[in-house]
Design a protein around this motif. Structure first.
Motif, PDB file in Angstrom:
ATOM      1  N   LEU A 116      23.318 -37.236  18.154  1.00 48.19           N
ATOM      2  CA  LEU A 116      23.540 -36.067  18.253  1.00 48.19           C
ATOM      3  C   LEU A 116      25.042 -35.893  17.135  1.00 48.19           C
ATOM      4  CD1 LEU A 116      22.220 -34.552  21.603  1.00 48.19           C
ATOM      5  CD2 LEU A 116      20.836 -34.560  19.398  1.00 48.19           C
ATOM      6  N   GLU A 117      25.922 -36.121  17.099  1.00 47.14           N
ATOM      7  CA  GLU A 117      27.151 -36.098  16.470  1.00 47.14           C
ATOM      8  C   GLU A 117      26.526 -36.748  15.414  1.00 47.14           C
ATOM      9  OE1 GLU A 117      31.514 -37.115  17.083  1.00 47.14           O
ATOM     10  OE2 GLU A 117      29.783 -39.188  16.524  1.00 47.14           O
TER      11      GLU A 117
ATOM     12  N   LEU B 204      25.997 -34.104   9.456  1.00 49.12           N
ATOM     13  CA  LEU B 204      25.157 -33.846   8.579  1.00 49.12           C
ATOM     14  C   LEU B 204      24.904 -31.711   9.183  1.00 49.12           C
ATOM     15  CD1 LEU B 204      21.915 -36.374   9.063  1.00 49.12           C
ATOM     16  CD2 LEU B 204      24.205 -36.117   7.145  1.00 49.12           C
ATOM     17  N   ALA B 205      24.914 -31.529   9.314  1.00 55.48           N
ATOM     18  CA  ALA B 205      24.892 -29.857   9.328  1.00 55.48           C
ATOM     19  C   ALA B 205      26.109 -29.125   8.656  1.00 55.48           C
ATOM     20  CB  ALA B 205      24.594 -29.509  11.093  1.00 55.48           C
ATOM     21  N   SER B 206      27.259 -30.069   9.259  1.00 53.48           N
ATOM     22  CA  SER B 206      28.550 -29.359   9.098  1.00 53.48           C
ATOM     23  C   SER B 206      29.278 -29.534   8.146  1.00 53.48           C
ATOM     24  CB  SER B 206      29.369 -29.473  10.091  1.00 53.48           C
ATOM     25  OG  SER B 206      29.972 -30.704  10.801  1.00 53.48           O
ATOM     26  N   GLN B 207      29.096 -31.109   7.979  1.00 56.05           N
ATOM     27  CA  GLN B 207      29.506 -31.361   6.272  1.00 56.05           C
ATOM     28  C   GLN B 207      28.816 -31.777   5.085  1.00 56.05           C
ATOM     29  OE1 GLN B 207      31.803 -34.689   7.163  1.00 56.05           O
ATOM     30  NE2 GLN B 207      32.693 -34.167   8.918  1.00 56.05           N
TER      31      GLN B 207
ATOM     32  N   VAL C 217      22.956 -27.070  20.885  1.00 61.89           N
ATOM     33  CA  VAL C 217      22.574 -28.455  20.829  1.00 61.89           C
ATOM     34  C   VAL C 217      23.310 -29.328  20.431  1.00 61.89           C
ATOM     35  CG1 VAL C 217      20.941 -30.480  21.419  1.00 61.89           C
ATOM     36  CG2 VAL C 217      20.850 -28.030  22.570  1.00 61.89           C
ATOM     37  N   LEU C 218      23.676 -28.622  19.031  1.00 57.76           N
ATOM     38  CA  LEU C 218      24.114 -29.867  17.757  1.00 57.76           C
ATOM     39  C   LEU C 218      25.318 -29.842  18.459  1.00 57.76           C
ATOM     40  CD1 LEU C 218      22.139 -30.171  14.729  1.00 57.76           C
ATOM     41  CD2 LEU C 218      22.167 -31.947  16.666  1.00 57.76           C
ATOM     42  N   SER C 219      26.485 -28.503  18.663  1.00 56.35           N
ATOM     43  CA  SER C 219      27.468 -28.169  18.919  1.00 56.35           C
ATOM     44  C   SER C 219      28.124 -28.534  19.981  1.00 56.35           C
ATOM     45  CB  SER C 219      27.788 -26.604  18.730  1.00 56.35           C
ATOM     46  OG  SER C 219      29.087 -26.323  19.199  1.00 56.35           O
ATOM     47  N   LEU C 220      27.389 -28.257  20.955  1.00 60.66           N
ATOM     48  CA  LEU C 220      27.937 -28.952  22.404  1.00 60.66           C
ATOM     49  C   LEU C 220      26.657 -29.459  23.220  1.00 60.66           C
ATOM     50  CD1 LEU C 220      29.745 -25.598  23.447  1.00 60.66           C
ATOM     51  CD2 LEU C 220      31.032 -27.189  22.714  1.00 60.66           C
ATOM     52  N   ALA C 221      26.572 -30.719  23.124  1.00 53.00           N
ATOM     53  CA  ALA C 221      25.190 -31.547  23.883  1.00 53.00           C
ATOM     54  C   ALA C 221      26.001 -32.608  24.836  1.00 53.00           C
ATOM     55  CB  ALA C 221      24.759 -32.424  22.099  1.00 53.00           C
ATOM     56  N   TYR C 222      26.978 -31.777  25.546  1.00 53.67           N
ATOM     57  CA  TYR C 222      26.626 -32.479  26.969  1.00 53.67           C
ATOM     58  C   TYR C 222      25.899 -32.814  27.806  1.00 53.67           C
ATOM     59  CZ  TYR C 222      31.324 -30.086  25.568  1.00 53.67           C
ATOM     60  OH  TYR C 222      31.934 -30.108  24.400  1.00 53.67           O
ATOM     61  N   SER C 223      25.101 -32.173  28.310  1.00 52.92           N
ATOM     62  CA  SER C 223      24.435 -33.038  29.648  1.00 52.92           C
ATOM     63  C   SER C 223      23.147 -32.973  28.768  1.00 52.92           C
ATOM     64  CB  SER C 223      24.422 -31.244  30.686  1.00 52.92           C
ATOM     65  OG  SER C 223      25.351 -31.382  31.170  1.00 52.92           O
ATOM     66  N   ARG C 224      22.659 -34.573  28.980  1.00 55.53           N
ATOM     67  CA  ARG C 224      21.706 -35.117  28.669  1.00 55.53           C
ATOM     68  C   ARG C 224      20.398 -35.253  29.685  1.00 55.53           C
ATOM     69  NH1 ARG C 224      23.367 -37.337  22.755  1.00 55.53           N
ATOM     70  NH2 ARG C 224      25.682 -35.663  22.404  1.00 55.53           N
TER      71      ARG C 224
ATOM     72  N   GLU D 105      17.539 -28.078  11.833  1.00 58.20           N
ATOM     73  CA  GLU D 105      16.174 -28.479  12.128  1.00 58.20           C
ATOM     74  C   GLU D 105      15.959 -30.335  11.220  1.00 58.20           C
ATOM     75  OE1 GLU D 105      15.356 -24.753   9.737  1.00 58.20           O
ATOM     76  OE2 GLU D 105      16.486 -25.848  11.455  1.00 58.20           O
ATOM     77  N   HIS D 106      16.907 -30.019   9.813  1.00 62.81           N
ATOM     78  CA  HIS D 106      16.414 -31.132   9.033  1.00 62.81           C
ATOM     79  C   HIS D 106      17.527 -32.210   9.429  1.00 62.81           C
ATOM     80  CE1 HIS D 106      14.696 -28.198   5.982  1.00 62.81           C
ATOM     81  NE2 HIS D 106      13.712 -28.236   7.011  1.00 62.81           N
ATOM     82  N   ALA D 107      19.039 -31.571  10.555  1.00 61.63           N
ATOM     83  CA  ALA D 107      19.843 -33.205  10.648  1.00 61.63           C
ATOM     84  C   ALA D 107      19.037 -33.098  11.210  1.00 61.63           C
ATOM     85  CB  ALA D 107      20.990 -31.752  10.617  1.00 61.63           C
ATOM     86  N   TYR D 108      18.226 -33.044  12.826  1.00 55.87           N
ATOM     87  CA  TYR D 108      18.040 -33.434  13.850  1.00 55.87           C
ATOM     88  C   TYR D 108      16.922 -33.941  13.205  1.00 55.87           C
ATOM     89  CZ  TYR D 108      16.466 -34.557  17.953  1.00 55.87           C
ATOM     90  OH  TYR D 108      16.698 -35.387  19.574  1.00 55.87           O
ATOM     91  N   GLU D 109      16.326 -34.083  12.664  1.00 55.72           N
ATOM     92  CA  GLU D 109      14.941 -34.951  12.259  1.00 55.72           C
ATOM     93  C   GLU D 109      15.360 -36.525  11.671  1.00 55.72           C
ATOM     94  OE1 GLU D 109      12.878 -32.250   8.535  1.00 55.72           O
ATOM     95  OE2 GLU D 109      12.360 -30.975  10.673  1.00 55.72           O
ATOM     96  N   ALA D 110      16.671 -36.117  11.036  1.00 55.39           N
ATOM     97  CA  ALA D 110      17.100 -37.088   9.885  1.00 55.39           C
ATOM     98  C   ALA D 110      17.605 -38.276  11.190  1.00 55.39           C
ATOM     99  CB  ALA D 110      18.679 -36.776   9.422  1.00 55.39           C
TER     100      ALA D 110
END
Length: 425
Positions: free
Chosen positions: A320-321, A326-329, A375-382, A335-340
Motif C-alpha cells: 500500500l505504501e 505511485l499516486a503521490s509521486q 485507504v492509500l493515505s492512512l492504511a492502518y487497520s487491515r 485505482e491505477h496505483a492500487y492495480e499496480a
C-alpha cells in the motif's frame, strides 16, 4: 437477493474441499470501491457469493467489516527473502555480514514473508541468490520457509545466479537447472554483472524454455541498446518475461525511453518498478517512468524490493505504501496505483485474477476506510484473507488527550467504536 451467484471454479486453482480451509466464512458489511455495502461469502479458496448487506445468512463464522473497504489482496512481485532483515545484527552490537547459515536464512525469510503478509500481500515472489560458495543453500532455506508458510501465504523463489557465461559460469548454469528441479518457480538474475550480458540473458531464456518457467531479470534499464536486444530475444518466449526495477529508464532522454518502452510492449515484457527504493546499492535511486511505460502498453507492476537490508535499511515491504508513492509521486490515479500492486502484480507473477465477485479466488484485503484514496493515505487497520480464511489482522487505535480547559474538542479516534466506552468512529 445476492448480486453475484456461485459458479464453478476454473481449473487453475481448484478448491481442496478436504482441507480445513474449505469451511465457509462470511464477510459482513464491507464497502466496495464502487460504493456498494455487501456481504461476501467464502467457501474453500473461492468467493462463493456476493450480496447486499444482510442478504447472505448461511451458517458459519462471520467477520464484521463495517467501516472497511474490501479489495483484492496485493501481491509482492519483487522481494529478497534471503537478505531481508539483515541491516542490523541480531544483538545490535556485533557489526558485520549477516549469517548465511541455512537456518538463519529460513528464519529471516519466514519473518519477512509474515511482515509482508500483515501488510496484505498473500503471494510473494522472492529473488534468491544461487552459486558461488553458498551453492543452493539459500534456495533450500527459502523453500523450507515456503513450506512453513503453507496456508498463510504463497512464496515463490526466483533462482538468481551471478555469472552464467564462460568457464566461470558453467557451474552456475548447471546449478540454475538444478534450482528449477528443486522447486524454484522462476529463473532470473542480473545480466549486467556478467562479462557477457547478452549471453547471460540467452542462457536464462534457454533454461526457462527447457523447463517452462517464467523469467524475472534484474536490470536498471539505463542501456537502451541492451534493452532492445533483450526485447528481441524475449519476444518469442511463451513464458512470462519480467524485468525490473528499470529506474535507469527515467534518466534517459524521453524519446529514447519511449522507444525502449515500445519495444518492451511489443515483446510482451512486464516491468516491476520499486517506488519504495531500490534493492541494490547504487548512486542513482529513481523509479521507472511508469506513466510513459503504461502509455506504451507495458504492463507495470510495483514491488517492494529490499526489506531492511543494507540496500534499504528502512524498507517496509508494504504494497500500500508502494501504491501511495505511485499516486503521490508518479501521478497515477489511486485505482491505477492500487492495480499496480494487486491486479498487475498478480498478472506479472502468473497468478489468477482476483475480483470481489463470485467464483474468483478468496484473496482479499480489508482496510479501514471508505474510499481508495483515503485507504492509500492512512492504511492502518487491515484484515488479510488468504484461501478463504483470515490469516492476519492489524488493528490501530489513535487517541487524543482531553482539552486542558475541559469540554474537549470531541476528536474521533481510529478504531472500531465501542458503545460501552463512548469511543468515536
Amino acid at each position: 437477493m445476492p448480486d453475484s451467484q456461485p459458479r464453478q471454479p476454473d481449473d487453475h486453482a481448484a478448491d481442496t474441499t478436504s482441507s480445513p480451509e474449505s469451511s465457509a466464512l462470511t464477510l459482513c458489511g464491507a464497502r466496495l470501491t464502487d460504493g456498494r455495502i455487501v456481504d461476501v461469502q467464502l467457501c474453500g479458496s473461492r468467493i462463493e457469493a456476493v450480496g447486499t448487506a444482510g442478504s447472505l445468512t448461511a451458517p458459519g463464522p462471520r467477520v464484521d467489516l463495517r467501516g472497511h473497504l474490501l479489495l483484492p489482496a496485493p501481491a509482492e512481485p519483487h522481494a529478497h527473502s534471503d537478505t531481508a532483515l539483515t541491516a542490523d545484527s541480531p544483538d545490535h552490537s556485533t557489526p558485520g555480514p549477516a549469517s548465511q547459515r541455512p537456518e538463519d536464512i529460513q528464519r529471516r525469510a519466514t519473518e519477512a514473508a509474515l511482515l509482508q503478509l500483515g501488510h496484505g500481500a498473500t503471494a510473494l515472489r522472492s529473488h534468491v541468490r544461487i552459486g558461488d560458495i553458498q551453492g543452493l543453500a539459500a534456495l533450500e532455506a527459502v523453500l523450507q520457509a515456503r513450506r512453513s508458510l503453507r496456508g498463510l501465504a504463497d512464496l515463490t523463489p526466483v533462482a538468481v545466479p551471478r555469472l552464467l557465461t564462460g568457464v566461470a559460469g558453467a557451474g552456475n548454469l548447471a546449478m540454475l537447472r538444478d534450482a528449477v528441479k528443486m522447486g524454484a518457480g522462476a529463473v532470473g538474475g542480473r545480466p549486467g554483472l556478467d562479462p557477457d550480458p547478452a549471453g547471460y540473458v540467452e542462457a536464462v531464456l534457454e533454461v526457462a524454455a527447457e523447463h517452462g518457467c517464467p523469467v524475472d531479470l534484474h536490470t536498471d534499464g539505463d542501456d537502451p541498446a541492451r534493452l532492445a536486444r533483450f526485447a528481441a530475444m524475449a519476444g518469442g518466449m511463451r513464458q512470462e518475461v519480467t524485468i525490473g526495477p528499470c529506474g535507469g529508464l527515467s534518466r534517459l532522454p524521453r524519446e529514447t525511453a519511449a522507444r525502449a518502452a515500445d519495444q518492451l510492449a511489443a515483446a510482451g515484457v512486464s516491468v516491476i518498478c520499486l517506488p519504495q527504493g531500490g534493492c541494490c546499492a547504487a548512486e542513482h535511486r529513481s523509479t521507472a517512468p511508469v506513466r510513459l511505460l503504461r502509455a506504451a502498453g507495458v504492463r507495470v507492476a510495483a514491488g517492494s524490493g529490499a526489506l531492511r537490508d543494507l540496500a534499504n535499511p528502512v524498507g517496509r515491504g508494504d504494497p500500500l505504501e508502494a501504491a501511495f508513492l505511485l499516486a503521490s509521486q508518479s501521478g497515477l490515479r489511486p485505482e491505477h496505483a492500487y492495480e499496480a500492486v494487486s491486479t498487475e502484480a498478480r498478472r506479472a507473477m502468473g497468478l489468477p485474477e482476483v475480483r470481489v465477485e463470485a467464483g474468483f479466488p478468496a484473496e482479499l484485503l480489508a482496510v479501514r476506510g471508505e474510499q481508495l484514496s483515503g485507504v492509500l493515505s492512512l492504511a492502518y487497520s487491515r484484515i488479510v484473507v488468504h484461501r478463504g480464511r483470515v490469516v492476519a489482522r492489524t488493528s490501530a487505535v489513535r487517541e487524543y488527550c482531553d482539552s486542558e480547559t475541559g469540554g474537549g474538542p470531541g476528536l474521533p479516534r481510529q478504531g472500531r467504536p465501542d458503545p460501552g466506552t463512548g469511543g468515536g468512529p
